[in-house]
Enzyme design. Structure first.
Site, mmCIF file in Angstrom:
data_model
loop_
_atom_site.group_PDB
_atom_site.id
_atom_site.type_symbol
_atom_site.label_atom_id
_atom_site.label_comp_id
_atom_site.label_asym_id
_atom_site.label_seq_id
_atom_site.Cartn_x
_atom_site.Cartn_y
_atom_site.Cartn_z
ATOM 1 C CE LYS A 1 71.726 27.801 -15.970
ATOM 2 N NZ LYS A 1 71.394 29.607 -15.477
ATOM 3 N NE ARG B 1 69.446 36.281 -19.385
ATOM 4 C CZ ARG B 1 69.864 35.508 -18.126
ATOM 5 N NH1 ARG B 1 71.177 35.039 -19.545
ATOM 6 N NH2 ARG B 1 69.807 34.748 -17.286
ATOM 7 C CG HIS C 1 71.330 36.644 -13.518
ATOM 8 N ND1 HIS C 1 72.093 35.451 -13.011
ATOM 9 C CD2 HIS C 1 71.572 35.968 -15.326
ATOM 10 C CE1 HIS C 1 72.815 35.178 -13.366
ATOM 11 N NE2 HIS C 1 72.931 35.359 -14.718
ATOM 12 N NE ARG D 1 69.635 33.491 -10.421
ATOM 13 C CZ ARG D 1 69.686 34.527 -9.895
ATOM 14 N NH1 ARG D 1 68.971 35.325 -8.896
ATOM 15 N NH2 ARG D 1 70.694 35.983 -10.199
ATOM 16 C CE1 TYR E 1 88.137 15.785 -44.412
ATOM 17 C CE2 TYR E 1 87.373 16.413 -42.615
ATOM 18 C CZ TYR E 1 86.796 15.554 -43.453
ATOM 19 O OH TYR E 1 86.759 14.491 -43.457
ATOM 20 C CB CYS F 1 87.475 16.341 -38.360
ATOM 21 S SG CYS F 1 88.946 15.996 -39.016
ATOM 22 C CG ASP G 1 82.980 10.859 -37.235
ATOM 23 O OD1 ASP G 1 82.106 11.781 -36.924
ATOM 24 O OD2 ASP G 1 83.529 10.753 -37.909
HETATM 25 C C1 PLP Z 1 72.411 29.992 -15.450
HETATM 26 C C2 PLP Z 1 71.854 31.260 -14.088
HETATM 27 C C3 PLP Z 1 72.048 31.118 -12.943
HETATM 28 C C4 PLP Z 1 73.687 30.709 -11.998
HETATM 29 O O1 PLP Z 1 75.099 31.605 -13.277
HETATM 30 P P1 PLP Z 1 76.499 30.933 -12.403
HETATM 31 O O2 PLP Z 1 77.324 31.647 -12.906
HETATM 32 O O3 PLP Z 1 77.200 29.011 -13.304
HETATM 33 O O4 PLP Z 1 76.818 30.881 -11.330
HETATM 34 C C5 PLP Z 1 72.528 31.640 -11.495
HETATM 35 N N1 PLP Z 1 71.251 32.559 -12.343
HETATM 36 C C6 PLP Z 1 70.402 32.566 -13.116
HETATM 37 C C7 PLP Z 1 69.203 33.353 -13.647
HETATM 38 C C8 PLP Z 1 70.853 31.472 -14.523
HETATM 39 O O5 PLP Z 1 70.725 31.474 -15.631
#
Ligand code: PLP
Length: 401
Positions: A55, A153, A185, A241, A285, A337, A339
Protein backbone atom coordinates in the site's frame (compact mmCIF):
# COMPACT_ATOMS: atom_id res chain seq x y z
CA UNK A 1 -3.16 36.33 -39.32
CA UNK A 2 -6.91 35.90 -39.57
CA UNK A 3 -9.07 38.01 -37.39
CA UNK A 4 -10.69 35.35 -35.36
CA UNK A 5 -7.43 34.06 -33.90
CA UNK A 6 -6.27 37.42 -32.75
CA UNK A 7 -6.39 37.69 -28.98
CA UNK A 8 -7.47 34.11 -28.55
CA UNK A 9 -6.01 32.40 -25.50
CA UNK A 10 -3.38 29.78 -26.12
CA UNK A 11 -4.78 26.31 -26.56
CA UNK A 12 -5.22 24.37 -23.35
CA UNK A 13 -3.05 21.29 -23.46
CA UNK A 14 -3.28 18.18 -21.40
CA UNK A 15 -2.57 18.73 -17.72
CA UNK A 16 1.13 18.64 -17.02
CA UNK A 17 2.15 16.47 -14.14
CA UNK A 18 5.71 17.74 -14.01
CA UNK A 19 5.51 21.48 -13.64
CA UNK A 20 8.49 21.13 -11.30
CA UNK A 21 11.37 19.24 -12.86
CA UNK A 22 11.81 16.11 -10.84
CA UNK A 23 15.02 14.41 -9.95
CA UNK A 24 17.21 17.28 -10.84
CA UNK A 25 18.83 17.39 -7.45
CA UNK A 26 18.24 14.14 -5.61
CA UNK A 27 17.13 10.58 -6.07
CA UNK A 28 15.56 7.72 -4.21
CA UNK A 29 17.38 4.52 -5.10
CA UNK A 30 15.36 1.36 -4.51
CA UNK A 31 17.22 -1.93 -4.50
CA UNK A 32 14.89 -4.64 -5.75
CA UNK A 33 17.36 -7.34 -4.73
CA UNK A 34 16.97 -6.18 -1.13
CA UNK A 35 13.19 -6.61 -1.32
CA UNK A 36 13.56 -10.12 -2.76
CA UNK A 37 16.12 -10.99 -0.09
CA UNK A 38 13.90 -9.70 2.73
CA UNK A 39 10.91 -11.68 1.52
CA UNK A 40 13.01 -14.84 1.27
CA UNK A 41 14.33 -14.36 4.82
CA UNK A 42 10.87 -13.67 6.24
CA UNK A 43 9.20 -16.47 4.32
CA UNK A 44 11.76 -18.98 5.57
CA UNK A 45 11.55 -17.79 9.18
CA UNK A 46 7.77 -17.64 9.29
CA UNK A 47 6.92 -20.85 7.47
CA UNK A 48 3.44 -19.83 6.25
CA UNK A 49 2.34 -17.95 3.13
CA UNK A 50 3.40 -14.32 3.07
CA UNK A 51 1.07 -11.54 2.03
CA UNK A 52 3.32 -8.66 0.94
CA UNK A 53 1.64 -5.35 1.79
CA UNK A 54 2.50 -2.75 -0.85
CA UNK A 55 0.00 0.00 0.00
CA UNK A 56 0.86 3.71 -0.14
CA UNK A 57 3.02 3.29 -3.23
CA UNK A 58 4.86 0.39 -1.67
CA UNK A 59 5.72 2.37 1.46
CA UNK A 60 7.29 4.94 -0.86
CA UNK A 61 9.33 2.39 -2.83
CA UNK A 62 6.99 2.21 -5.84
CA UNK A 63 4.03 -0.14 -5.58
CA UNK A 64 4.30 -2.07 -8.82
CA UNK A 65 8.06 -2.55 -8.72
CA UNK A 66 8.01 -3.49 -5.03
CA UNK A 67 5.17 -5.94 -5.67
CA UNK A 68 7.06 -7.62 -8.48
CA UNK A 69 10.20 -7.99 -6.37
CA UNK A 70 8.19 -9.32 -3.41
CA UNK A 71 6.57 -11.94 -5.64
CA UNK A 72 9.97 -12.92 -7.02
CA UNK A 73 11.19 -13.31 -3.44
CA UNK A 74 8.41 -15.78 -2.73
CA UNK A 75 5.41 -13.79 -1.47
CA UNK A 76 2.29 -15.83 -2.27
CA UNK A 77 -0.13 -12.93 -1.90
CA UNK A 78 -0.17 -9.18 -2.35
CA UNK A 79 -2.24 -6.70 -0.39
CA UNK A 80 -3.03 -3.03 -0.73
CA UNK A 81 -5.19 -0.75 1.36
CA UNK A 82 -7.54 0.68 -1.25
CA UNK A 83 -9.49 -0.75 -4.14
CA UNK A 84 -7.75 1.70 -6.50
CA UNK A 85 -4.35 0.40 -5.44
CA UNK A 86 -5.43 -3.19 -5.97
CA UNK A 87 -6.77 -2.34 -9.43
CA UNK A 88 -3.48 -0.67 -10.27
CA UNK A 89 -1.69 -3.94 -9.47
CA UNK A 90 -4.06 -5.79 -11.79
CA UNK A 91 -3.46 -3.19 -14.52
CA UNK A 92 0.26 -3.77 -14.11
CA UNK A 93 -0.37 -7.39 -14.99
CA UNK A 94 -0.52 -9.06 -11.60
CA UNK A 95 -3.11 -11.82 -11.78
CA UNK A 96 -2.41 -13.61 -8.48
CA UNK A 97 -4.11 -13.52 -5.08
CA UNK A 98 -4.74 -9.97 -4.01
CA UNK A 99 -6.43 -8.45 -0.95
CA UNK A 100 -7.58 -4.92 -0.15
CA UNK A 101 -9.42 -3.54 2.84
CA UNK A 102 -10.45 0.06 2.58
CA UNK A 103 -13.51 1.43 0.84
CA UNK A 104 -16.22 4.02 1.24
CA UNK A 105 -19.91 3.83 0.47
CA UNK A 106 -20.02 4.46 -3.27
CA UNK A 107 -16.63 2.90 -4.05
CA UNK A 108 -17.00 1.04 -7.34
CA UNK A 109 -16.93 -2.62 -6.36
CA UNK A 110 -17.81 -4.02 -9.78
CA UNK A 111 -14.32 -3.79 -11.20
CA UNK A 112 -12.61 -5.44 -8.22
CA UNK A 113 -15.21 -8.23 -8.30
CA UNK A 114 -14.58 -8.66 -12.02
CA UNK A 115 -10.87 -8.68 -11.41
CA UNK A 116 -11.08 -11.38 -8.74
CA UNK A 117 -9.73 -9.12 -6.02
CA UNK A 118 -10.48 -10.18 -2.44
CA UNK A 119 -12.54 -7.42 -0.85
CA UNK A 120 -12.62 -7.05 2.90
CA UNK A 121 -15.98 -6.53 4.54
CA UNK A 122 -16.37 -4.93 7.97
CA UNK A 123 -20.16 -4.77 8.04
CA UNK A 124 -23.42 -6.14 6.68
CA UNK A 125 -23.79 -2.91 4.68
CA UNK A 126 -20.49 -3.61 2.94
CA UNK A 127 -21.56 -7.18 2.26
CA UNK A 128 -24.77 -5.83 0.73
CA UNK A 129 -22.76 -3.50 -1.51
CA UNK A 130 -20.52 -6.37 -2.60
CA UNK A 131 -23.63 -8.50 -3.29
CA UNK A 132 -25.04 -5.79 -5.55
CA UNK A 133 -21.74 -5.55 -7.44
CA UNK A 134 -21.50 -9.33 -7.81
CA UNK A 135 -25.06 -9.45 -9.15
CA UNK A 136 -24.38 -6.72 -11.73
CA UNK A 137 -21.14 -8.27 -12.86
CA UNK A 138 -22.55 -11.79 -12.82
CA UNK A 139 -19.56 -13.17 -11.06
CA UNK A 140 -19.03 -14.68 -7.64
CA UNK A 141 -17.16 -12.24 -5.41
CA UNK A 142 -14.24 -13.10 -3.17
CA UNK A 143 -14.71 -11.72 0.32
CA UNK A 144 -12.59 -11.68 3.45
CA UNK A 145 -14.27 -10.78 6.71
CA UNK A 146 -12.37 -8.42 8.92
CA UNK A 147 -13.07 -8.51 12.63
CA UNK A 148 -12.02 -5.93 15.16
CA UNK A 149 -10.26 -7.74 18.01
CA UNK A 150 -9.22 -4.64 19.94
CA UNK A 151 -7.47 -2.20 17.60
CA UNK A 152 -10.73 -0.27 17.45
CA UNK A 153 -9.96 0.95 13.95
CA UNK A 154 -11.36 -0.93 10.94
CA UNK A 155 -13.15 -4.25 11.26
CA UNK A 156 -16.43 -5.53 12.61
CA UNK A 157 -16.88 -4.87 16.33
CA UNK A 158 -17.50 -7.98 18.38
CA UNK A 159 -21.17 -7.14 18.92
CA UNK A 160 -21.77 -7.42 15.17
CA UNK A 161 -19.84 -10.62 14.43
CA UNK A 162 -22.88 -12.87 14.53
CA UNK A 163 -24.85 -10.69 12.09
CA UNK A 164 -21.84 -10.35 9.79
CA UNK A 165 -21.11 -14.07 9.78
CA UNK A 166 -24.77 -15.01 9.28
CA UNK A 167 -25.09 -12.65 6.31
CA UNK A 168 -21.76 -13.94 4.96
CA UNK A 169 -22.95 -17.51 5.22
CA UNK A 170 -26.25 -16.71 3.49
CA UNK A 171 -24.40 -15.09 0.59
CA UNK A 172 -22.10 -18.05 0.33
CA UNK A 173 -25.10 -20.39 0.21
CA UNK A 174 -26.75 -18.48 -2.62
CA UNK A 175 -23.53 -18.24 -4.60
CA UNK A 176 -23.00 -14.48 -4.22
CA UNK A 177 -19.47 -14.90 -2.91
CA UNK A 178 -16.90 -17.17 -1.52
CA UNK A 179 -15.70 -16.21 1.95
CA UNK A 180 -12.00 -16.68 1.32
CA UNK A 181 -10.62 -15.33 4.56
CA UNK A 182 -11.16 -14.09 8.07
CA UNK A 183 -8.69 -11.64 9.51
CA UNK A 184 -7.84 -9.00 12.07
CA UNK A 185 -5.02 -6.59 12.92
CA UNK A 186 -2.91 -6.00 16.03
CA UNK A 187 -2.63 -2.70 17.88
CA UNK A 188 0.62 -3.30 19.79
CA UNK A 189 2.57 -6.04 18.02
CA UNK A 190 5.74 -3.93 18.06
CA UNK A 191 5.62 -4.27 21.87
CA UNK A 192 5.70 -8.05 22.18
CA UNK A 193 5.07 -8.04 25.95
CA UNK A 194 2.01 -5.78 25.69
CA UNK A 195 -1.03 -7.55 27.22
CA UNK A 196 -3.24 -6.43 24.31
CA UNK A 197 -1.50 -8.95 22.05
CA UNK A 198 -2.75 -11.97 24.04
CA UNK A 199 -6.21 -10.47 24.31
CA UNK A 200 -6.42 -9.80 20.58
CA UNK A 201 -5.23 -13.26 19.65
CA UNK A 202 -7.79 -14.77 22.03
CA UNK A 203 -10.54 -12.63 20.53
CA UNK A 204 -9.45 -13.69 17.05
CA UNK A 205 -9.70 -17.36 18.01
CA UNK A 206 -13.20 -16.66 19.35
CA UNK A 207 -14.13 -15.05 16.02
CA UNK A 208 -12.82 -18.08 14.14
CA UNK A 209 -14.87 -20.40 16.36
CA UNK A 210 -18.01 -18.32 15.90
CA UNK A 211 -17.52 -18.20 12.13
CA UNK A 212 -17.26 -21.97 12.11
CA UNK A 213 -20.43 -22.22 14.21
CA UNK A 214 -22.10 -20.13 11.52
CA UNK A 215 -21.00 -22.64 8.89
CA UNK A 216 -18.13 -20.60 7.43
CA UNK A 217 -14.84 -22.28 6.54
CA UNK A 218 -12.59 -19.45 5.37
CA UNK A 219 -9.39 -20.82 3.86
CA UNK A 220 -7.15 -18.04 5.03
CA UNK A 221 -7.04 -16.94 8.67
CA UNK A 222 -4.56 -14.14 9.23
CA UNK A 223 -3.75 -11.76 12.04
CA UNK A 224 -0.05 -10.88 12.06
CA UNK A 225 1.71 -7.89 10.52
CA UNK A 226 5.53 -7.81 10.28
CA UNK A 227 6.22 -7.43 14.00
CA UNK A 228 3.83 -10.20 15.04
CA UNK A 229 4.92 -12.43 12.17
CA UNK A 230 8.50 -12.26 13.42
CA UNK A 231 7.97 -12.11 17.19
CA UNK A 232 4.77 -14.03 17.85
CA UNK A 233 4.68 -17.46 16.20
CA UNK A 234 1.26 -18.25 17.72
CA UNK A 235 -0.24 -15.45 15.62
CA UNK A 236 0.89 -16.79 12.24
CA UNK A 237 -2.23 -18.87 11.43
CA UNK A 238 -2.52 -19.49 7.65
CA UNK A 239 -0.66 -16.39 6.45
CA UNK A 240 0.99 -13.18 7.64
CA UNK A 241 0.72 -9.65 6.23
CA UNK A 242 4.19 -8.12 6.05
CA UNK A 243 4.87 -4.58 4.95
CA UNK A 244 7.70 -2.76 6.69
CA UNK A 245 9.95 -5.82 7.03
CA UNK A 246 9.65 -6.50 3.29
CA UNK A 247 11.32 -3.13 2.80
CA UNK A 248 14.09 -4.10 5.20
CA UNK A 249 13.13 -1.90 8.11
CA UNK A 250 12.85 -3.06 11.69
CA UNK A 251 9.22 -3.76 12.60
CA UNK A 252 9.82 -3.65 16.36
CA UNK A 253 12.92 -1.63 17.19
CA UNK A 254 14.56 -2.96 20.31
CA UNK A 255 12.75 -6.31 20.13
CA UNK A 256 13.48 -7.78 16.71
CA UNK A 257 16.35 -10.25 16.52
CA UNK A 258 18.90 -9.56 13.79
CA UNK A 259 17.39 -11.18 10.74
CA UNK A 260 19.77 -9.66 8.23
CA UNK A 261 17.04 -7.62 6.55
CA UNK A 262 18.38 -5.03 4.11
CA UNK A 263 16.78 -1.58 3.85
CA UNK A 264 15.69 -1.28 0.22
CA UNK A 265 15.63 2.51 0.02
CA UNK A 266 18.58 4.88 -0.20
CA UNK A 267 18.06 8.62 -0.52
CA UNK A 268 20.93 10.60 -1.93
CA UNK A 269 21.98 13.91 -3.33
CA UNK A 270 25.10 16.09 -3.50
CA UNK A 271 26.40 19.09 -1.66
CA UNK A 272 25.33 22.27 -3.41
CA UNK A 273 27.65 24.59 -1.48
CA UNK A 274 30.25 24.51 1.28
CA UNK A 275 31.02 27.50 3.47
CA UNK A 276 32.99 28.42 6.56
CA UNK A 277 31.46 29.61 9.80
CA UNK A 278 33.02 31.45 12.69
CA UNK A 279 32.01 30.97 16.32
CA UNK A 280 28.75 32.80 16.92
CA UNK A 281 27.49 32.45 13.34
CA UNK A 282 23.90 31.23 13.39
CA UNK A 283 22.37 29.03 10.71
CA UNK A 284 19.06 29.02 8.81
CA UNK A 285 15.60 30.37 9.67
CA UNK A 286 15.18 31.45 13.25
CA UNK A 287 18.92 31.13 13.88
CA UNK A 288 18.15 28.05 15.91
CA UNK A 289 21.71 26.71 15.68
CA UNK A 290 24.77 28.74 16.52
CA UNK A 291 28.33 27.62 15.80
CA UNK A 292 30.37 27.32 18.99
CA UNK A 293 33.65 26.89 17.09
CA UNK A 294 34.99 27.54 13.62
CA UNK A 295 33.49 24.96 11.29
CA UNK A 296 32.33 24.30 7.75
CA UNK A 297 28.79 23.59 6.73
CA UNK A 298 27.39 22.09 3.54
CA UNK A 299 24.14 22.88 1.76
CA UNK A 300 21.89 19.89 1.03
CA UNK A 301 19.34 20.75 -1.69
CA UNK A 302 16.36 18.99 -0.08
CA UNK A 303 13.72 20.09 2.38
CA UNK A 304 10.25 19.50 3.67
CA UNK A 305 8.94 20.04 0.13
CA UNK A 306 10.62 16.71 -0.62
CA UNK A 307 9.33 14.97 2.49
CA UNK A 308 12.30 15.69 4.75
CA UNK A 309 10.63 16.12 8.14
CA UNK A 310 11.16 19.65 9.42
CA UNK A 311 11.52 18.12 12.86
CA UNK A 312 14.69 16.31 11.73
CA UNK A 313 16.46 19.34 13.17
CA UNK A 314 15.48 20.29 16.67
CA UNK A 315 17.40 21.81 19.55
CA UNK A 316 16.39 18.90 21.80
CA UNK A 317 15.59 16.63 23.48
CA UNK A 318 17.70 14.05 21.71
CA UNK A 319 19.95 14.54 18.73
CA UNK A 320 18.87 15.81 15.32
CA UNK A 321 19.10 13.56 12.28
CA UNK A 322 22.37 12.90 10.51
CA UNK A 323 23.41 12.31 6.91
CA UNK A 324 26.51 10.62 5.49
CA UNK A 325 29.05 12.77 3.62
CA UNK A 326 32.26 11.13 2.44
CA UNK A 327 31.48 8.05 4.51
CA UNK A 328 31.03 9.99 7.77
CA UNK A 329 27.89 10.86 9.66
CA UNK A 330 27.23 14.58 9.78
CA UNK A 331 24.57 16.26 11.91
CA UNK A 332 21.95 18.58 10.46
CA UNK A 333 22.43 22.15 11.66
CA UNK A 334 19.67 24.71 11.72
CA UNK A 335 16.06 24.72 10.61
CA UNK A 336 15.10 22.50 7.67
CA UNK A 337 13.63 24.73 4.96
CA UNK A 338 11.27 23.87 2.12
CA UNK A 339 14.11 23.11 -0.32
CA UNK A 340 17.34 23.01 1.62
CA UNK A 341 19.13 22.34 4.87
CA UNK A 342 22.68 22.56 6.22
CA UNK A 343 24.96 19.88 7.65
CA UNK A 344 28.02 20.29 9.81
CA UNK A 345 31.17 19.16 7.99
CA UNK A 346 33.36 19.99 10.96
CA UNK A 347 36.14 21.55 8.93
CA UNK A 348 36.95 18.33 7.13
CA UNK A 349 37.60 18.32 3.41
CA UNK A 350 34.37 18.27 1.47
CA UNK A 351 33.44 20.07 -1.66
CA UNK A 352 30.54 21.07 -3.82
CA UNK A 353 29.19 18.02 -5.58
CA UNK A 354 30.25 15.50 -2.91
CA UNK A 355 27.73 12.74 -2.37
CA UNK A 356 25.31 13.02 0.55
CA UNK A 357 23.39 9.94 1.65
CA UNK A 358 20.44 10.83 3.86
CA UNK A 359 19.60 7.28 4.78
CA UNK A 360 19.99 3.80 3.39
CA UNK A 361 21.94 0.75 4.43
CA UNK A 362 25.55 -0.11 5.03
CA UNK A 363 28.19 0.95 7.51
CA UNK A 364 28.29 4.64 8.42
CA UNK A 365 25.03 5.36 6.62
CA UNK A 366 22.09 6.44 8.80
CA UNK A 367 18.99 4.27 8.46
CA UNK A 368 15.38 5.35 8.08
CA UNK A 369 15.05 4.05 11.64
CA UNK A 370 17.75 6.50 12.79
CA UNK A 371 15.81 9.30 11.11
CA UNK A 372 12.59 8.12 12.72
CA UNK A 373 14.19 8.22 16.16
CA UNK A 374 15.59 11.71 15.57
CA UNK A 375 12.15 12.88 14.40
CA UNK A 376 10.04 11.20 17.07
CA UNK A 377 8.24 8.99 14.57
CA UNK A 378 8.46 5.53 12.99
CA UNK A 379 10.46 4.47 9.95
CA UNK A 380 7.18 3.83 8.07
CA UNK A 381 6.48 7.55 8.03
CA UNK A 382 10.00 8.47 6.91
CA UNK A 383 10.02 6.23 3.82
CA UNK A 384 6.36 6.70 2.91
CA UNK A 385 6.49 10.51 2.91
CA UNK A 386 9.83 11.00 1.22
CA UNK A 387 9.61 12.00 -2.43
CA UNK A 388 8.57 15.46 -3.51
CA UNK A 389 10.85 16.52 -6.34
CA UNK A 390 13.10 13.48 -6.18
CA UNK A 391 13.15 10.80 -8.84
CA UNK A 392 13.05 7.15 -8.05
CA UNK A 393 15.62 4.86 -9.63
CA UNK A 394 15.66 1.09 -9.41
CA UNK A 395 18.78 -1.01 -9.04
CA UNK A 396 19.04 -4.75 -8.69
CA UNK A 397 22.19 -5.48 -6.85
CA UNK A 398 23.34 -7.72 -4.04
CA UNK A 399 25.75 -4.93 -3.12
CA UNK A 400 24.09 -1.66 -2.21
CA UNK A 401 24.50 1.26 -4.64
C1 PLP B 1 -0.16 -1.70 6.81
C2 PLP B 1 -0.82 -2.94 7.27
C3 PLP B 1 -0.09 -4.13 7.41
C4 PLP B 1 1.41 -4.20 7.28
O1 PLP B 1 1.97 -3.81 8.51
P1 PLP B 1 3.54 -3.82 8.76
O2 PLP B 1 3.67 -3.42 10.17
O3 PLP B 1 4.11 -2.82 7.81
O4 PLP B 1 4.02 -5.20 8.48
C5 PLP B 1 -0.78 -5.28 7.70
N1 PLP B 1 -2.12 -5.26 7.87
C6 PLP B 1 -2.84 -4.12 7.77
C7 PLP B 1 -4.29 -4.17 8.00
C8 PLP B 1 -2.21 -2.93 7.49
O5 PLP B 1 -2.94 -1.80 7.42
Amino acid sequence: MSDHTRGASPPVGPPTTASTPRGELAEIVVNLAAIRHNVRVLRELIGVPLIAVVKADGYGHGMVEAARAAREGGAEWLAAATVAEALQLREAGYAGPLLCWLMLPGTDLERPVEEGIDLSAYSVAELDAIAAAAETVGRRARVQLKVDTGLNRGGAPRSSWLDLFSRARAGERDGTWKITGLWSHFACSDEPAHPANDRQEEAFRAAVALAEDCGLRPELLHLANSAAAVLRPSSRFDAVRCGIAVFGLDPAPGSTPDLGLIPAMTVRTRLALVKELAPGDAVSYGHRWVADRPTTVGLVPLGYGDGIPRHAFHPGPGPSAEVAVGGKRRPIRGTICMDQFMVDLDGEPAGIGDEVVLFGSGPDVPTAQDWAEACGTISYEIVTRIGGRMTRRYVDSEAMP
